[in-house]
Design a protein around this motif. Structure first.
Motif, PDB file in Angstrom:
ATOM      1  N   PRO A 275       0.809  -1.226   0.000  1.00  0.00           N
ATOM      2  CA  PRO A 275       0.000   0.000   0.000  1.00  0.00           C
ATOM      3  C   PRO A 275       0.837   1.268   0.000  1.00  0.00           C
ATOM      4  CG  PRO A 275      -0.878  -1.603   1.554  1.00  0.00           C
ATOM      5  CD  PRO A 275       0.439  -2.142   1.093  1.00  0.00           C
ATOM      6  N   ALA A 276       1.978   1.244   0.678  1.00  0.00           N
ATOM      7  CA  ALA A 276       2.806   2.451   0.727  1.00  0.00           C
ATOM      8  C   ALA A 276       3.211   2.910  -0.663  1.00  0.00           C
ATOM      9  CB  ALA A 276       4.048   2.179   1.571  1.00  0.00           C
ATOM     10  N   LYS A 277       3.300   1.977  -1.594  1.00  0.00           N
ATOM     11  CA  LYS A 277       3.689   2.324  -2.961  1.00  0.00           C
ATOM     12  C   LYS A 277       2.486   2.582  -3.851  1.00  0.00           C
ATOM     13  CE  LYS A 277       6.347   0.727  -6.969  1.00  0.00           C
ATOM     14  NZ  LYS A 277       7.296  -0.283  -7.490  1.00  0.00           N
ATOM     15  N   TYR A 278       1.470   1.743  -3.721  1.00  0.00           N
ATOM     16  CA  TYR A 278       0.374   1.788  -4.682  1.00  0.00           C
ATOM     17  C   TYR A 278      -0.852   2.560  -4.192  1.00  0.00           C
ATOM     18  CZ  TYR A 278       3.098  -1.677  -7.221  1.00  0.00           C
ATOM     19  OH  TYR A 278       4.091  -2.300  -7.902  1.00  0.00           O
ATOM     20  N   ALA A 279      -1.154   2.514  -2.907  1.00  0.00           N
ATOM     21  CA  ALA A 279      -2.314   3.238  -2.375  1.00  0.00           C
ATOM     22  C   ALA A 279      -1.907   4.665  -2.041  1.00  0.00           C
ATOM     23  CB  ALA A 279      -2.873   2.519  -1.159  1.00  0.00           C
ATOM     24  N   SER A 280      -1.417   5.344  -3.042  1.00  0.00           N
ATOM     25  CA  SER A 280      -0.862   6.678  -2.843  1.00  0.00           C
ATOM     26  C   SER A 280      -1.161   7.540  -4.060  1.00  0.00           C
ATOM     27  CB  SER A 280       0.659   6.582  -2.650  1.00  0.00           C
ATOM     28  OG  SER A 280       1.271   7.838  -2.828  1.00  0.00           O
ATOM     29  N   PRO A 281      -1.440   8.825  -3.851  1.00  0.00           N
ATOM     30  CA  PRO A 281      -1.625   9.730  -4.997  1.00  0.00           C
ATOM     31  C   PRO A 281      -0.416   9.771  -5.920  1.00  0.00           C
ATOM     32  CG  PRO A 281      -2.440  10.753  -3.000  1.00  0.00           C
ATOM     33  CD  PRO A 281      -1.714   9.504  -2.572  1.00  0.00           C
TER      34      PRO A 281
ATOM     35  N   MET B   9      -7.232  10.659  -2.289  1.00  0.00           N
ATOM     36  CA  MET B   9      -7.406   9.445  -1.498  1.00  0.00           C
ATOM     37  C   MET B   9      -8.894   9.240  -1.172  1.00  0.00           C
ATOM     38  SD  MET B   9      -4.516   7.949  -1.181  1.00  0.00           S
ATOM     39  CE  MET B   9      -4.780   6.805   0.183  1.00  0.00           C
ATOM     40  N   ALA B  10      -9.297   7.965  -1.218  1.00  0.00           N
ATOM     41  CA  ALA B  10     -10.663   7.543  -0.901  1.00  0.00           C
ATOM     42  C   ALA B  10     -11.675   7.966  -1.959  1.00  0.00           C
ATOM     43  CB  ALA B  10     -11.104   8.041   0.474  1.00  0.00           C
ATOM     44  N   SER B  11     -11.230   8.569  -3.058  1.00  0.00           N
ATOM     45  CA  SER B  11     -12.151   8.901  -4.142  1.00  0.00           C
ATOM     46  C   SER B  11     -12.356   7.662  -5.012  1.00  0.00           C
ATOM     47  CB  SER B  11     -11.589  10.029  -4.988  1.00  0.00           C
ATOM     48  OG  SER B  11     -10.440   9.605  -5.712  1.00  0.00           O
TER      49      SER B  11
ATOM     50  N   ALA C 235      -9.421   6.535  -7.026  1.00  0.00           N
ATOM     51  CA  ALA C 235      -8.246   6.025  -6.320  1.00  0.00           C
ATOM     52  C   ALA C 235      -8.309   4.524  -6.099  1.00  0.00           C
ATOM     53  CB  ALA C 235      -8.100   6.736  -4.974  1.00  0.00           C
ATOM     54  N   ALA C 236      -9.475   3.918  -6.313  1.00  0.00           N
ATOM     55  CA  ALA C 236      -9.619   2.474  -6.104  1.00  0.00           C
ATOM     56  C   ALA C 236      -8.799   1.713  -7.142  1.00  0.00           C
ATOM     57  CB  ALA C 236     -11.085   2.082  -6.194  1.00  0.00           C
ATOM     58  N   CYS C 237      -8.168   0.646  -6.718  1.00  0.00           N
ATOM     59  CA  CYS C 237      -7.340  -0.155  -7.630  1.00  0.00           C
ATOM     60  C   CYS C 237      -8.135  -0.605  -8.852  1.00  0.00           C
ATOM     61  CB  CYS C 237      -6.789  -1.370  -6.908  1.00  0.00           C
ATOM     62  SG  CYS C 237      -5.792  -1.002  -5.442  1.00  0.00           S
ATOM     63  N   VAL C 238      -9.377  -1.090  -8.612  1.00  0.00           N
ATOM     64  CA  VAL C 238     -10.148  -1.657  -9.714  1.00  0.00           C
ATOM     65  C   VAL C 238     -10.579  -0.604 -10.716  1.00  0.00           C
ATOM     66  CG1 VAL C 238     -10.961  -3.617  -8.354  1.00  0.00           C
ATOM     67  CG2 VAL C 238     -12.308  -1.495  -8.398  1.00  0.00           C
ATOM     68  N   ALA C 239     -10.648   0.668 -10.305  1.00  0.00           N
ATOM     69  CA  ALA C 239     -11.092   1.712 -11.226  1.00  0.00           C
ATOM     70  C   ALA C 239     -10.181   1.790 -12.439  1.00  0.00           C
ATOM     71  CB  ALA C 239     -11.150   3.057 -10.508  1.00  0.00           C
ATOM     72  N   CYS C 240      -8.877   1.647 -12.211  1.00  0.00           N
ATOM     73  CA  CYS C 240      -7.915   1.731 -13.309  1.00  0.00           C
ATOM     74  C   CYS C 240      -7.544   0.368 -13.882  1.00  0.00           C
ATOM     75  CB  CYS C 240      -6.646   2.441 -12.837  1.00  0.00           C
ATOM     76  SG  CYS C 240      -6.875   4.179 -12.400  1.00  0.00           S
ATOM     77  N   HIS C 241      -7.448  -0.622 -13.006  1.00  0.00           N
ATOM     78  CA  HIS C 241      -6.889  -1.904 -13.437  1.00  0.00           C
ATOM     79  C   HIS C 241      -7.931  -2.985 -13.719  1.00  0.00           C
ATOM     80  CE1 HIS C 241      -2.907  -0.358 -12.633  1.00  0.00           C
ATOM     81  NE2 HIS C 241      -3.270  -0.031 -11.402  1.00  0.00           N
ATOM     82  N   MET C 242      -9.182  -2.769 -13.312  1.00  0.00           N
ATOM     83  CA  MET C 242     -10.249  -3.731 -13.589  1.00  0.00           C
ATOM     84  C   MET C 242     -11.536  -2.974 -13.932  1.00  0.00           C
ATOM     85  SD  MET C 242      -9.696  -6.633 -10.613  1.00  0.00           S
ATOM     86  CE  MET C 242     -10.816  -7.794 -11.394  1.00  0.00           C
ATOM     87  N   PRO C 243     -11.529  -2.187 -15.006  1.00  0.00           N
ATOM     88  CA  PRO C 243     -12.739  -1.439 -15.361  1.00  0.00           C
ATOM     89  C   PRO C 243     -13.887  -2.383 -15.694  1.00  0.00           C
ATOM     90  CG  PRO C 243     -11.162  -1.405 -17.165  1.00  0.00           C
ATOM     91  CD  PRO C 243     -10.453  -2.010 -15.997  1.00  0.00           C
ATOM     92  N   THR C 244     -15.090  -1.856 -15.624  1.00  0.00           N
ATOM     93  CA  THR C 244     -16.276  -2.690 -15.825  1.00  0.00           C
ATOM     94  C   THR C 244     -16.901  -2.464 -17.195  1.00  0.00           C
ATOM     95  OG1 THR C 244     -17.756  -1.041 -14.859  1.00  0.00           O
ATOM     96  CG2 THR C 244     -16.823  -2.698 -13.364  1.00  0.00           C
ATOM     97  N   VAL C 245     -17.623  -3.486 -17.646  1.00  0.00           N
ATOM     98  CA  VAL C 245     -18.538  -3.389 -18.781  1.00  0.00           C
ATOM     99  C   VAL C 245     -19.879  -3.895 -18.271  1.00  0.00           C
ATOM    100  CG1 VAL C 245     -19.088  -4.162 -21.116  1.00  0.00           C
ATOM    101  CG2 VAL C 245     -16.707  -3.760 -20.466  1.00  0.00           C
TER     102      VAL C 245
ATOM    103  N   HIS D 270       2.473  11.915 -15.959  1.00  0.00           N
ATOM    104  CA  HIS D 270       2.854  11.189 -14.760  1.00  0.00           C
ATOM    105  C   HIS D 270       3.828  10.048 -15.051  1.00  0.00           C
ATOM    106  CE1 HIS D 270      -0.181  13.480 -12.684  1.00  0.00           C
ATOM    107  NE2 HIS D 270      -1.152  12.997 -13.427  1.00  0.00           N
ATOM    108  N   TYR D 271       3.713   9.470 -16.228  1.00  0.00           N
ATOM    109  CA  TYR D 271       4.576   8.353 -16.613  1.00  0.00           C
ATOM    110  C   TYR D 271       5.156   8.646 -17.994  1.00  0.00           C
ATOM    111  CZ  TYR D 271       2.347   5.802 -12.786  1.00  0.00           C
ATOM    112  OH  TYR D 271       1.883   5.415 -11.554  1.00  0.00           O
TER     113      TYR D 271
END
Length: 808
Positions: free
Chosen positions: A400-406, A413-415, A418-428, A477-478
């Motif tokens: 979390p110190a690396k990934y759960a960070s702005p 944070m908490a938006s 910011a959730a992991c799945v929002a970027c890495h597991m989007p929904t259809v 950012h990258y």
């Protein structure tokens, strides 16, 4: 259907790929490829996923056999498990598996049956109760309003469907479903699964139609020990299950031997170290994950040696075609399922889910799967809940110190962002209200939205922004972004466009043993004719791969090779230990001349064809199966049997155009062209929007020298299906042959704007321009042809003629 719903378009295209069948020409016959479907159930159809890479390198070893010499195990029912497995039972109770299917009563029905009314497509349906039972008054199979008893509640969240039983054993799923979400989320209402459709009685998509049939579409994955039991002679089902829901033995297999061991009865001591279990789901036992502070990621204490658990879940959480319901726990899925690969139409070119494909095909391409993650690392297998809530489930393996960070996700944070799945597991969202996460766990790549037209997670949330904006934000950012695991996207995209060199790029993926098996298999499948010598060599080697999925993809590609090559290359596949692989090879060789074959080779072919026929007979409730059989019989000269099978297909679904098209083509082959025309006109009267019927009628009229009428039908096919290049090509040729040269050129050039690498379109247009003396317009097309088909002597001759100096 719950989890198995298909759109009208997908309803007939039930599996990726096709089996060759008879037709007037290669160009015309491809228009009828739908007839060769081997049925996709929640397939889709439909991926093929087995014994693939474990922690990053070579393919994982084959699944070891379950203990030898065990007595045949039988199903004993989940109640027998409770005494020793009370904790697991308590977690399972109330889960989606427990509530997958229930008798309709006050404890199971969620919908409003207090005389609630719902109107769709001019029909007002009323939901009510009578004498303690649940009913709907709606349009029945004859189109008239009638009362139908709700027999079963199907699913619980986010929607619930309702099943109605008919006297012939069919159980049909009502297309009006209950939105089980709370009011605050827009739920607690009736809604139609096809809001933009108006299916009437007789339509396959009507709730009484073949595409809403529980016995075929849904049953196998919502109950335990399901047997479809369709009788083709009487056209009746006697579908049976040992338990109505997804109970213990659905995943753990028949438990009689385990019960014998647990009770110390009989010869219990002979049951060995696996305690009589049909399958041991122990891949996580004595395994730990150690977080590496430098990378921020966890490493498995030892590599995963099998894929038993993932395949067990993939039995239902995959897009696949059932080829048998005699599933044997612990054996590869490909023995009873034709699992869909990363097919165009099902997945985007970068592997993101597109159609309703479920989880397996996505997960198999992920870095998590390659690292050794199993389904139950994230999901508690009995309750089906996440092991931890929200991002905590990811924090099991990602610091979390690396990934759960702005600094990583660049959101407050908490938006939600910011959730992991929002970027890495989007929904259809499927079935109107059911958002499902993509399990390929990918890096967001909005730049590919620009270059490949694929969706991206950034614009999924920032819908008002453009992909250009999203790509620029990522670059901020990258500045040097990682490509992600799905770096096959560009090659897949090039292959789908037929770009020069794409076959070589796909071959490199097939040969790369570090890639996921499903990616290598999909690359093999996408290597389409004409196959260059290097491609043939790559596919021949892939047939010997340890991963049956890769072997399957190679066999499917080689099925389209030239006949002599096909025989030479596919003969070894007839002995493959996996059923899906060997029957695919058998069908491709079914009508090959066997002179010079050994007795063993002829026997292997006969056995493979018999297995393939058994698959069609298992799916005899589907028109696709009978059309497949008709193709085999026609190829073997048995027209009487072919006609009989086509008649069965049409009886099951009169709107199934591939059967009508093949019936007409068989009549043509027998010299009965007038009858063929009559068949097509009758079919068009019932389904006037079917492009394939108009196209085939046009071909029939050409053969009857009714060229003006033919051109109208060919043009109508293009109007109805403008992106079907087969129809465009034939229409362009027809226009040219009737003297409408300029219109032919316009039609072909328009198609090439969006499909610039289609060899047939290019060859026709170049030839017509040369014929018209428009050399300068023709030359760029001819040079593109040479780049696409450098080995084709016709192409080089055409270019040489264009480049030759004019005669003095």
């Amino acid at each position: 259907m719950s989890r198995k719903q298909r759109s009208r378009r997908a309803a007939v295209a039930r599996k990726p790929g096709s089996v060759p069948h008879w037709s007037v020409s290669t160009r015309a016959r491809t228009a009828l490829a739908l007839a060769a479907a081997v049925l996709a159930v929640g397939f889709h159809a439909v991926y093929r996923a087995h014994e693939r890479t474990s922690s990053g390198g070579a393919a994982a070893p084959a699944i070891p056999p379950v203990q030898a010499a065990l007595p045949p195990a039988t199903f004993v029912g989940g109640e027998a498990c409770v005494g020793c497995h009370a904790q697991e039972t308590a977690k399972w109770q109330g889960s989606h598996h427990d509530l997958a299917m229930q008798p309709a009563d006050e404890t199971s029905v969620l919908g409003n049956f207090a005389d609630a009314k719902f109107r769709h497509a001019g029909v007002t349906s009323t939901f009510f109760r009578r004498n303690g039972k649940y009913f709907v008054r709606t349009d029945g199979p004859d189109g008239k309003l009638a009362d139908f008893e709700i027999r079963y509640a199907f699913g619980v969240d986010p929607l619930q469907q309702y099943l109605i039983a008919f006297p012939d054993g069919r159980i049909q799923a009502l297309s009006i479903a209950w939105d089980a979400r709370p009011h605050s989320e827009g739920g607690q209402r009736w809604f139609h699964l096809y809001p933009e459709e108006t299916p009437r009685a007789g339509d396959p998509l009507h709730w009484t139609g073949i595409q809403q049939n529980w016995n075929f579409m849904c049953a196998e994955c919502h109950s335990t020990d399901l047997h479809k039991n369709y009788d083709a002679q009487s056209d009746r089902f006697a579908t049976a299950f040992s338990e109505i829901d997804v109970s213990c033995e659905a995943c753990h297999g028949p438990a009689s031997n385990h019960l014998t061991w647990a009770r110390r009865e009989g010869d219990w001591q002979t049951l060995g170290s696996n305690h009589g279990l049909a399958i041991t789901l122990d891949e996580r036992r004595n395994v730990s994950w150690a977080l590496d502070a430098a990378s921020g990621n966890a490493v498995r204490s030892r590599g995963r040696e099998t894929t038993r658990e993932v395949e067990m879940c993939g039995r239902c959480h995959s897009r696949a075609s059932l080829i048998s319901d005699s599933y044997e726990h612990g054996k590869t899925l490909l023995d009873t399922r034709r699992v869909a690969l990363l097919d165009a139409g099902l997945y985007w070119s970068d592997g993101q889910m597109r159609d309703e494909v479920y989880e397996l095909g996505s997960f198999l391409q992920s870095r998590m799967f390659a690292a050794g993650v199993t389904c139950s690392d994230c999901h508690e297998p009995h309750s089906l809940a996440l092991r931890e809530s929200g991002d905590a489930v990811c924090a099991q393996c990602h610091l979390p110190a690396k990934y759960a960070s702005p600094d990583h996700h660049f959101h407050p944070m908490a938006s939600p962002g910011a959730a992991c799945v929002a970027c890495h597991m989007p929904t259809v969202t499927y079935m109107q209200v059911d958002p499902r996460h993509d399990h390929s766990l990918r890096i967001p790549r909005p730049d590919r939205s620009l270059s490949l037209g694929t969706p991206n997670a950034c614009n999924g949330c920032h819908a008002k922004e453009s992909p250009q904006w999203a790509a620029a934000e990522i670059r901020k950012h990258y500045p040097d972004p990682k490509p992600g695991t799905q770096d096959f996207a560009e090659a897949f995209h090039a292959g789908s466009l037929g770009e020069p060199g794409s076959q070589q790029r796909l071959g490199e993926i097939v040969r790369d043993l570090k890639r996921p098996g499903i990616v290598r298999a999909s690359a093999a499948q996408r290597m389409t004719p004409p196959l260059a010598p290097a491609a043939i060599d790559t596919l021949a080697a892939a047939q010997r791969d340890r991963d049956p999925l890769v072997r399957f993809g190679a066999v499917e590609a080689l099925s389209n090779a030239e006949p002599e090559q096909r025989v030479r290359l596919l003969l070894p596949a007839l002995a493959d230990p996996v059923r899906s692989v060997r029957i695919e090879a058998a069908r491709a060789l079914a009508s090959a001349p066997t002179q010079g074959w050994t007795d063993a080779q002829r026997a292997a072919l006969a056995q493979g064809v018999a297995e393939w026929i058994a698959v069609q007979n298992f799916n005899a409730d589907r028109p696709e199966a009978h059309t497949n059989l008709a193709g085999l019989y026609a190829e073997r000269g048995n027209s009487e049997q072919a006609f009989a099978e086509l008649a069965r297909a049409i009886a099951l679904d009169p709107s199934f155009s591939p059967a009508q098209v093949n019936r007409a083509d068989l009549l043509r082959a027998l010299g009965r062209e007038a009858e063929a025309e009559a068949v097509l006109r009758e079919a068009i009267a019932k389904t006037p929007q079917d492009a394939a019927l108009h196209h085939t009628l046009g071909l029939s009229l050409i053969r009857q020298n009714q060229r003006e009428k033919a051109l109208r039908e060919l043009g109508e096919a293009v109007r109805l299906a403008p992106n079907d290049l087969r129809f465009v090509y034939v229409y362009g040729v027809g226009l040219h042959d009737l003297g409408q040269t300029q219109e032919a050129e316009r039609v072909l050039e328009a198609a090439l704007l969006s499909h610039p690498n289609d060899v047939d379109l290019l060859f026709a247009l170049t030839s017509y321009l040369r014929e018209a003396g428009e050399i300068e317009r023709a030359l760029p097309y001819a040079r593109r042809l040479v780049a696409l088909a450098p080995q084709d002597p016709r192409v080089r001759t055409l270019l040489a003629g264009l480049e030759a100096p004019p005669e003095p």
